[in-house]
Design an enzyme around this catalytic site. Sequence first.
Site, PDB file in Angstrom:
ATOM      1  CB  CYS A  65     -37.177  17.203  -0.550  1.00 40.87           C
ATOM      2  SG  CYS A  65     -36.916  15.539  -1.191  1.00 40.87           S
TER       3      CYS A  65
ATOM      4  CB  CYS B  75     -36.129  14.805  -7.126  1.00 39.85           C
ATOM      5  SG  CYS B  75     -37.741  14.031  -7.404  1.00 39.85           S
TER       6      CYS B  75
ATOM      7  CB  CYS C 241     -41.003  19.123  -5.529  1.00 42.19           C
ATOM      8  SG  CYS C 241     -42.088  17.943  -4.756  1.00 42.19           S
TER       9      CYS C 241
ATOM     10  CB  CYS D 142     -41.304  10.914  -1.545  1.00 42.11           C
ATOM     11  SG  CYS D 142     -42.280  11.927  -2.691  1.00 42.11           S
TER      12      CYS D 142
ATOM     13  CD  GLN E  72     -58.835  15.417  -9.475  1.00 41.24           C
ATOM     14  OE1 GLN E  72     -57.635  15.630  -9.416  1.00 41.24           O
ATOM     15  NE2 GLN E  72     -59.609  15.972 -10.412  1.00 41.24           N
TER      16      GLN E  72
ATOM     17  CG  ASP F   7     -62.191  17.172 -14.600  1.00 40.80           C
ATOM     18  OD1 ASP F   7     -61.244  17.885 -14.991  1.00 40.80           O
ATOM     19  OD2 ASP F   7     -62.108  16.406 -13.624  1.00 40.80           O
TER      20      ASP F   7
ATOM     21  CB  CYS G  86     -55.650  19.586 -14.865  1.00 37.13           C
ATOM     22  SG  CYS G  86     -55.670  18.681 -16.433  1.00 37.13           S
TER      23      CYS G  86
END
Length: 461
Positions: free
Chosen positions: A81, A87, A90, A165, A293, A391, A418
Amino acid sequence: MNDFGETLVTEIRQFDKKGSGQAVVWRENEQGNLKKLRLTIPQTLPGEKVEVTVDKPEKRRRRAILQKVIEPHPERIVPLCPHFDRCGGCVWQHWEYSGQLKGKTNYVKDTLEAQGFDPNLVKDTIGMDNPWHYRNKMEFTFAPDGSLGLHEQGNWRKIIPLETCLIAGDIMVDAAMEVATWAKDHQLTGYNKDTHEGLLRHLMVRQSFKTGELMVALFATEAPEGNLMKAKEDLVKRLNEKIPEAKSVLWLENRDWADRTQSEKTHILSGRDFIYDEMAGFRYRLWFDTFFQTNPTQAQKLVELAIEMAQPKKSEKMIDLFCGVGTFSLPFATKVKQLYGIEIVEKSIESAKRNAKDNGVENSRFLAKDARHGIDQVLVEFGNPELLLLDPPRSGAGGKVMRKIGRSGPDRIVYVSCNPDTFATDIKELVPFGYKLVTVQPVDLFPHTVHVELVSLLVKE
């Protein structure tokens, strides 16, 4: 010393919680004593020898700027990228994907071992065949000059103008670029977080990977009326002509000072105020604020793994805690006798009920209540379940909720998480109630980031 600060050479020891490298340098202060300087260095990997620049090195904890990698990690690669250096989306594009997966597996193992669990119960992280263009939802921000982009790494007030992106779908990026061009052509201002002035705040683009339907949601401080009528009509025209997948084009008024995507009033510019998506054979309606999700490919695997671990039976009752819009509820409901979903967000419960009705699922009930008090009410109405799935959000369920789960005594508990840290502390609360951790399967829903999800099974001995 140079114009930018002090230049140091150091070795990266480990990652911090956000995926940046960490290093320690010992420096001599004015009194001749050694002083420890802790550095956070983005875009580095453990074991690397690097040259960095540090501003104001007298502070004990500093964010350093990478100048040169002297001894690179064997798994270091060139990021794809063009925005990676700046950025904040990521953080691991410079790390070979197989290395990322190993790193996430080890992170889950270390977290569980720190709480006294056997790390050998953790399986290798399930990755993606193609770890790109996986997101079905992106949120972009307008800079005060009206340009559209993403937040700069470590600086939420600086916006990087958008070119591409690589983790969003191509059509989503095309739609965002079209909106960016539209805003520039009409010379529309962006929102200034300091002065609280300006028109355009955020752009949310959401796409169903199953149906292809796209939602384009523009957040602004004014209604699309008066002087904005011409701009509004042009936006609809452009999207209808160039992005035929856009089945929902929204203008959402948001005058609140809080920097988040919320709506005081929603204007439907084109289509409807929701799009359809599917998962595990069930159809869902998604509004702009529906939690669903973000990586549908891997989310499908989460559902499949949860069912495989739980082994639900037609004779059993089940509770789905933190059920959201029914992502796990609907697939499980078809495999058990009765299911009761609990979720604190009333709008999500409304969606769960509607989704159950749309899919012909009649053996499920849903309660809008916080988990702690919701369990009490459901146990009175429903009785103790044989199976329980939870969850929770990143903050975890918490000790009080976990102890209530333990006292309710389900035969099997499937915990989807998560956040491995809160997961490990949560399940430790179940040990005194006779529960044993059987297996933990990490799943990579967010390639090139530090985040990892997992599905686990605990059984009552």
